[in-house]
Each structure stands twice: as C-alpha cells, then as structure tokens.
Design a protein around this motif. Structure first.
Motif, mmCIF file in Angstrom:
data_model
loop_
_atom_site.group_PDB
_atom_site.id
_atom_site.type_symbol
_atom_site.label_atom_id
_atom_site.label_comp_id
_atom_site.label_asym_id
_atom_site.label_seq_id
_atom_site.Cartn_x
_atom_site.Cartn_y
_atom_site.Cartn_z
ATOM 1 N N THR A 68 0.767 -1.140 -0.020
ATOM 2 C CA THR A 68 0.148 -0.055 0.054
ATOM 3 C C THR A 68 0.840 1.477 0.186
ATOM 4 O O THR A 68 0.262 2.302 -0.154
ATOM 5 C CB THR A 68 -0.793 -0.085 1.303
ATOM 6 O OG1 THR A 68 -0.217 0.068 2.218
ATOM 7 C CG2 THR A 68 -1.956 -1.198 1.262
ATOM 8 N N ARG A 69 2.172 1.074 0.143
ATOM 9 C CA ARG A 69 3.070 2.096 0.272
ATOM 10 C C ARG A 69 3.862 2.330 -0.922
ATOM 11 O O ARG A 69 4.934 3.308 -1.033
ATOM 12 C CB ARG A 69 3.821 2.157 1.570
ATOM 13 C CG ARG A 69 3.023 2.298 2.750
ATOM 14 C CD ARG A 69 2.392 3.454 2.925
ATOM 15 N NE ARG A 69 1.095 3.557 4.168
ATOM 16 C CZ ARG A 69 0.696 4.723 4.584
ATOM 17 N NH1 ARG A 69 1.294 5.819 4.250
ATOM 18 N NH2 ARG A 69 -0.120 4.630 5.637
ATOM 19 N N GLY A 70 3.636 1.760 -2.158
ATOM 20 C CA GLY A 70 4.402 1.860 -3.125
ATOM 21 C C GLY A 70 6.016 1.551 -3.015
ATOM 22 O O GLY A 70 7.000 2.137 -3.407
ATOM 23 N N ALA A 71 6.213 0.498 -2.332
ATOM 24 C CA ALA A 71 7.575 0.076 -1.950
ATOM 25 C C ALA A 71 8.284 -0.388 -3.565
ATOM 26 O O ALA A 71 7.491 -0.877 -4.469
ATOM 27 C CB ALA A 71 7.618 -1.273 -1.138
ATOM 28 N N GLY A 72 9.493 -0.401 -3.382
ATOM 29 C CA GLY A 72 10.463 -0.778 -4.713
ATOM 30 C C GLY A 72 10.486 -2.361 -4.519
ATOM 31 O O GLY A 72 9.669 -3.181 -4.218
ATOM 32 N N ALA A 73 11.653 -2.918 -5.059
ATOM 33 C CA ALA A 73 12.015 -4.159 -5.041
ATOM 34 C C ALA A 73 12.658 -4.705 -3.648
ATOM 35 O O ALA A 73 13.469 -4.294 -3.147
ATOM 36 C CB ALA A 73 13.078 -4.377 -5.755
ATOM 37 N N LEU A 74 11.426 -5.288 -2.691
ATOM 38 C CA LEU A 74 11.705 -5.873 -1.446
ATOM 39 C C LEU A 74 11.663 -7.261 -1.562
ATOM 40 O O LEU A 74 10.649 -7.801 -2.215
ATOM 41 C CB LEU A 74 10.718 -5.206 -0.472
ATOM 42 C CG LEU A 74 11.065 -3.736 0.180
ATOM 43 C CD1 LEU A 74 9.620 -3.620 1.027
ATOM 44 C CD2 LEU A 74 12.130 -3.879 1.150
ATOM 45 N N ARG A 75 12.671 -7.770 -0.759
ATOM 46 C CA ARG A 75 12.405 -9.420 -0.542
ATOM 47 C C ARG A 75 11.949 -9.625 0.637
ATOM 48 O O ARG A 75 12.469 -9.053 1.776
ATOM 49 C CB ARG A 75 13.769 -10.098 -0.951
ATOM 50 C CG ARG A 75 14.062 -10.290 -2.322
ATOM 51 C CD ARG A 75 15.169 -11.493 -2.564
ATOM 52 N NE ARG A 75 16.422 -11.332 -1.578
ATOM 53 C CZ ARG A 75 16.955 -12.342 -1.508
ATOM 54 N NH1 ARG A 75 16.845 -13.500 -2.164
ATOM 55 N NH2 ARG A 75 17.924 -12.258 -0.430
ATOM 56 N N PHE A 76 10.971 -10.771 0.992
ATOM 57 C CA PHE A 76 10.692 -11.036 2.465
ATOM 58 C C PHE A 76 11.014 -12.485 2.921
ATOM 59 O O PHE A 76 10.712 -13.059 2.016
ATOM 60 C CB PHE A 76 9.126 -10.905 2.320
ATOM 61 C CG PHE A 76 8.474 -9.414 2.050
ATOM 62 C CD1 PHE A 76 8.428 -8.407 3.178
ATOM 63 C CD2 PHE A 76 8.349 -9.034 0.824
ATOM 64 C CE1 PHE A 76 7.873 -7.142 2.843
ATOM 65 C CE2 PHE A 76 7.743 -7.772 0.468
ATOM 66 C CZ PHE A 76 7.575 -6.815 1.621
ATOM 67 N N LEU A 77 11.780 -12.447 3.730
ATOM 68 C CA LEU A 77 12.294 -13.837 4.037
ATOM 69 C C LEU A 77 11.856 -14.069 5.603
ATOM 70 O O LEU A 77 11.997 -13.250 6.483
ATOM 71 C CB LEU A 77 14.037 -13.730 3.937
ATOM 72 C CG LEU A 77 14.468 -13.138 2.868
ATOM 73 C CD1 LEU A 77 16.043 -12.908 2.858
ATOM 74 C CD2 LEU A 77 14.187 -14.130 1.586
ATOM 75 N N ARG A 78 11.735 -15.469 5.718
ATOM 76 C CA ARG A 78 11.516 -16.008 6.925
ATOM 77 C C ARG A 78 12.648 -16.783 7.192
ATOM 78 O O ARG A 78 13.249 -17.497 6.555
ATOM 79 C CB ARG A 78 10.367 -16.982 6.792
ATOM 80 C CG ARG A 78 10.000 -17.878 8.125
ATOM 81 C CD ARG A 78 9.503 -17.187 9.103
ATOM 82 N NE ARG A 78 9.244 -18.035 10.434
ATOM 83 C CZ ARG A 78 8.235 -19.052 10.697
ATOM 84 N NH1 ARG A 78 7.415 -18.959 9.821
ATOM 85 N NH2 ARG A 78 8.254 -19.489 11.758
ATOM 86 N N CYS A 79 13.090 -16.289 8.446
ATOM 87 C CA CYS A 79 14.278 -17.162 9.208
ATOM 88 C C CYS A 79 13.859 -18.334 9.950
ATOM 89 O O CYS A 79 12.831 -18.550 10.406
ATOM 90 C CB CYS A 79 15.098 -16.182 9.908
ATOM 91 S SG CYS A 79 14.305 -15.662 11.352
#
Length: 410
Positions: A68-79
C-alpha cells in the motif's frame, strides 16, 4: 515523494548494490519503527533490501504495508524453519525466543553489508561472527523511561533518532557519537495517519477513553487497578472505552486467551472495546480516535500527543516521580494514586486540558523533529550517506587483503 534524493554519479550507479537487511526479532509492533525506512530505501537502486522476520505474521503485515506504500524491490524472508513455530508453541509466545531466532538467522545475516534493527538483542550477532557487518538502530518509541537509553545502543554503528530529546540524553550518557547518528523524525508516523471513525467501534458518539497500560509488572497500572478501571467505565454512560494494552502485556497466547475469557462480560457491552493484541492495537488507529489517553509509562503517550489532547496517568506502582526524568510525560496531565472515581477524574482531565497544552506542545517538539521530508525519507538519506562513507573508508583496508580473504568480506 520525489526520486532525486538518491540520484548518484555514473560511477556510483555502476557499483554493485549494498545489501541491507531489516531484521525483526521481536513482537510485531516493531515493524512500524523500521519498515518505513526499508520501503524508502527499496526505491534506491544502490541498495538491495530484504525484510527478514521470525514469524509468518510479521511477513504478512510487512507485505501488506509495503504493497500500500509503493515499495520498490523488497524481498521478504522467513528465518529459521517450522521448528521455531514449534518452539513458540511450547513457550506460548507470539514470537519464538530471540536467541533461537538469532541462531537460526545467523548464516543468512552474515551475507549483508548492514543490518537494521529496532531492538538491541540482535547485537549478539556481533559475537556470533558478524563483526564486520554494520548494525543500525532505529529506536522503537521515543519515551522518557531509562530503558529507551539502554547502554547497548553505544555498540551500534549508526543510530536513527526521533528528535532532540533523544539526541541530548544519548550524548549525555555516551550512547552516540558524532558522525554515527542522525535526527530524522519518527518514521512510524509515515504509516499511521488517521483511518478510523469512532462510529465503527461504538453505536453512540461519546468521548473515547483509550486505556493503554504498560506491560512491565513493576511499572504498569494493570496489576493493581486494570480490571477496576474497566469495570468503573463499564458502569458509566458518559464515555466509550477502548482497552488496548501494550502488546507485550498479553504476548503469551495462553495468558491472552485466559484474560479474554475473564473480561468477556465487559467486552460485550456496546461502549467497551477490548483489544489485547490485534493489528489495530499497534497501528495507532485507537490513538487517533481517543479523546483522552489513560495510561502509565508507555512511550505511546507521545504518539498520542502528536495532536495534543487530554491525558490522565495512573501511579499504580507508587513511584516517587516528580523529580525523575523517566516520568517526564506525567507533567502533561493529572496523576492519580488510585483508580477510585476514575470516570469523574477523566471528565475533570478533559475539562482542565488547557492547563497542560503548553507543556504538551513543548514536550512533543523536543521528542519529534518534524522539519523537512517525511521521517522515512530523511532516515533513508542519512543511511545512504553513512553507508557511502563507511564503504569508502573500508575499501583501502580490503584492498590490502589477499584476494580470497577480500572476496569473503565484500
């Protein structure tokens, strides 16, 4: 927001991006204190930005906010793996134990140029082999208590501060040094504008009391008077009441379920809303709805006072507070030693608010620097400049290493 804050020379544009990890190793509310900066930096091609967290709930909220905030290239990782969920299940916590998460994440985190965290336990990673990784701290809250000025802050490479109050006290206590901090404002505000109408919670439009007890048994009003406060407002028809404790008060799932059962009769009343730990309890929607803040020592008082309004404080732990700067916020409204007659005290606090407005405004001005761009953009700019400086300073040392060792550290 414009893009020119990260414009770079052609040489800088050709350099490989620095790898940054925004690491969340504590309760889910801390996302709001660092994720806005990750979103801002994700639009800068000089950085490859990852968000790593201990639970799927963290990542689901982070994805929702980023989308909803117009992020660029973000990866989301579960540790870690599902064994961390199992461990959390055994302990009853909403998050696994921090040390277990650190051990699970250590291998992945070693690959980053910098790790950004809103808590301090992650500094243990420096002892677990990440001695060359830069650690950046985003304070989670901007209150007055001594815990916000933890000695461990001095071990961070760079610290983002909300305002002059934090800067002055951290300098006085030797927690920050010139060139390794920046005042950038309070990035949580970038995500938490007014969203909700009080009519969505309550059938009748009455003044809304937000009761926000802290989690620490030594400091909170909850053990001594919390249920009494709720029952008195339940019997009064002048106010609507939101009960939204600090999320850590009922961080244990079993304790939360037991308290929900205990308060079920009160929660069914049309003018009482009890939230022991949903997303709504951490995204400031209740703060924006409130006509009066009722609490004790939580830094959320300053989030509420960004728009000055009446306050009422409960001294449930018999603090000798008048000369203690950890209770500086208790100058912004009346302080009660007991909950007796709490509804009348709330009405009086609303009526007498003008006596406290000037102190509230001065306290907020010291706490939050609001000049210039949004806080997340200012923080992204500060980190960009710091990381560029530190990378340049590190390059000669790396150039002197044998090739294989140099590659291992770049």
């Amino acid at each position: 927001m414009g893009r020119d804050w990260f414009d770079r020379s052609d040489a800088a544009a050709l350099a490989p991006p620095q790898r940054l990890c925004f690491f969340f190793n504590a309760q889910i509310h801390q996302l709001f204190h660092a994720l806005p900066v990750a979103i801002a930096l994700s639009r800068d091609p000089a950085f490859a930005v990852d968000v790593m967290a201990a639970t799927d709930d963290h990542l689901a909220l982070a994805r929702d906010i980023a989308a909803t905030r117009g992020a660029g290239a973000l990866r989301f990782l579960r540790c870690g793996g599902r064994w961390l969920d199992a461990l959390a299940g055994l302990t009853g916590g909403t998050t696994p134990p921090k040390l277990a998460v650190l051990l699970a994440a250590r291998g992945k985190l070693a690959d980053y140029d910098a790790i950004v965290v809103p808590e301090r336990t992650s500094l243990l990673l420096k002892r677990l082999g990440l001695s060359r990784t830069r650690f950046i701290h985003t304070c989670h809250g901007a209150g007055d208590r001594a815990v916000g000025y933890d000695r461990r802050i001095a071990r961070f490479d760079f610290v983002l501060l909300a305002g002059e109050k934090q800067r002055r006290r951290m300098l006085d206590e030797g927690l920050i040094r010139e060139g390794h901090y920046a005042i950038t404002g309070y990035s949580k505000f970038d995500l938490t504008g007014p969203k909700s109408d009080r009519q969505r919670l309550f059938a009748q439009d009455r003044p809304v009391i937000l009761y926000n007890p802290h989690f620490s048994p030594r400091l909170s009003s909850w053990p001594a008077m919390g249920e009494d406060v709720i029952r008195q407002f339940a019997q009064d028809d002048r106010f609507n009441l939101i009960v939204a404790p600090h999320i850590r008060l009922f961080d244990n799932r079993r304790r939360r379920a037991a308290m929900k059962r205990r308060l079920a009769d009160l929660a069914r009343l049309p003018h009482v809303h009890i939230d022991l730990g949903s997303r709504a309890s951490i995204d400031m929607r209740y703060v924006h709805m409130a006509s009066l803040y009722l609490g004790d020592v939580s830094s959320q008082i300053y989030e509420y006072l960004a728009r000055p309004r009446p306050c009422l404080f409960l001294n449930g732990h018999r603090a000798d507070w008048q000369e203690d700067r950890s209770y500086g916020h208790w100058r912004y409204g009346p302080v009660l030693e007991s909950a007796q007659g709490i509804a009348d005290a709330a009405a009086d606090a609303i009526a007498s608010h003008t006596a406290y407005v000037e102190a509230q405004q001065q306290g907020v001005a010291r706490t939050f620097d609001a000049l210039g761009d949004t806080a997340s953009v200012r923080a992204a700019r500060a980190l960009t400049h710091y990381l560029a400086r530190s990378q340049s300073a590190a390059r000669p040392a790396l150039d002197g290493l044998p090739r294989l060792e140099r590659v291992a550290h770049v």
